[in-house]
Design an enzyme around this catalytic site. Sequence first.
Site, PDB file in Angstrom:
ATOM      1  N   ARG A   1     -13.755   9.069  -4.048  1.00 55.39           N
ATOM      2  CA  ARG A   1     -12.719   9.921  -3.472  1.00 55.39           C
ATOM      3  C   ARG A   1     -12.545  11.247  -4.208  1.00 55.39           C
ATOM      4  NH1 ARG A   1      -7.787   6.061  -1.402  1.00 55.39           N
ATOM      5  NH2 ARG A   1      -9.057   4.504  -0.326  1.00 55.39           N
TER       6      ARG A   1
ATOM      7  N   ASP B   1       5.925  11.088   3.648  1.00 58.28           N
ATOM      8  CA  ASP B   1       4.748  10.540   2.978  1.00 58.28           C
ATOM      9  C   ASP B   1       4.409  11.455   1.807  1.00 58.28           C
ATOM     10  OD1 ASP B   1       2.568   8.271   3.992  1.00 58.28           O
ATOM     11  OD2 ASP B   1       1.753   9.700   2.556  1.00 58.28           O
TER      12      ASP B   1
END
Length: 293
Positions: free
Chosen positions: A60, A164
């Site tokens: 990632r 979020d």
Amino acid sequence: MSELVSPARTPSASTAVAPGASAEQEFAFSAGDFERVRELIYQRAGISLHAGKQAMVYSRLSRRLRETSHRSFAAYLQWLQANTGASGENEWQEFINCLTTNLTSFFREDHHFHALVDDLKARGGKALRIWCSAASTGEEPYSIAMTVAEALGGQAQVKIVASDIDTKVLATAQRGVYDVDSRGLSPERLHRHFLRGKGGNAGFIRVKPELARMIEFRPFNLMSRSWSLGDPFDIIFCRNVMIYFDNPTQRQVLQQMHGVLKPQGLLYVGHSENFTDARDLFHLRGKTIYQKV
């Protein structure tokens, strides 16, 4: 939605391998680098990365190294910590975005939505505030909004705050555009709550404006010291979030959620989350539904 994972790029014969990297790795990534990543994501987002997540972290974060022209994780992490100002905060957000997991669908754990219908009807159409604290790409807050519309119809006076920590998935949520075959949507709900794309947009659906107007999207970090979220909430959805936190962090978040809930307010959590050791804050009212003490 699938997890936001970019596979690690394997160097071709013409790609130079950085000093300290293995033949299979493009960038040098030591055990110490991994431990530093674990410390930083814990400090910034409260996420406790399992010791076996090295491959995930490499995969990632590698794209951040490419985009910032760093040849090793050590150099990138040193730059990240030294980089101050707006550009530094932007990169910290990219760092967090890369390491958060966003796996969701419409009406996931659907027993919660059946319970929500009963609770909404029991409140008799009173004005309500609901917080979806891990909105991801939007399927959960829109599922809540659909449930509200179906349970209360035109009398609904419900405001949904959807937040979020990952700003990229939140932007997707705010757009409200999905594949027509998205999991969890019945034909009836597709017809009632979505507009179908035509021409170049065929195969996609968009949330209808009257549904979208129920929801306010905003970035929010549960590790923030200041929870300035407006008036107290009647209901909080915080599902499959606490599993990424250690026990002290879980306790901290539960205490803060207790503080922003109205008396007798409800907390909906994920199927694998259990907070019976926080009986001074919440008692179990239903299947993975807790009520404020």
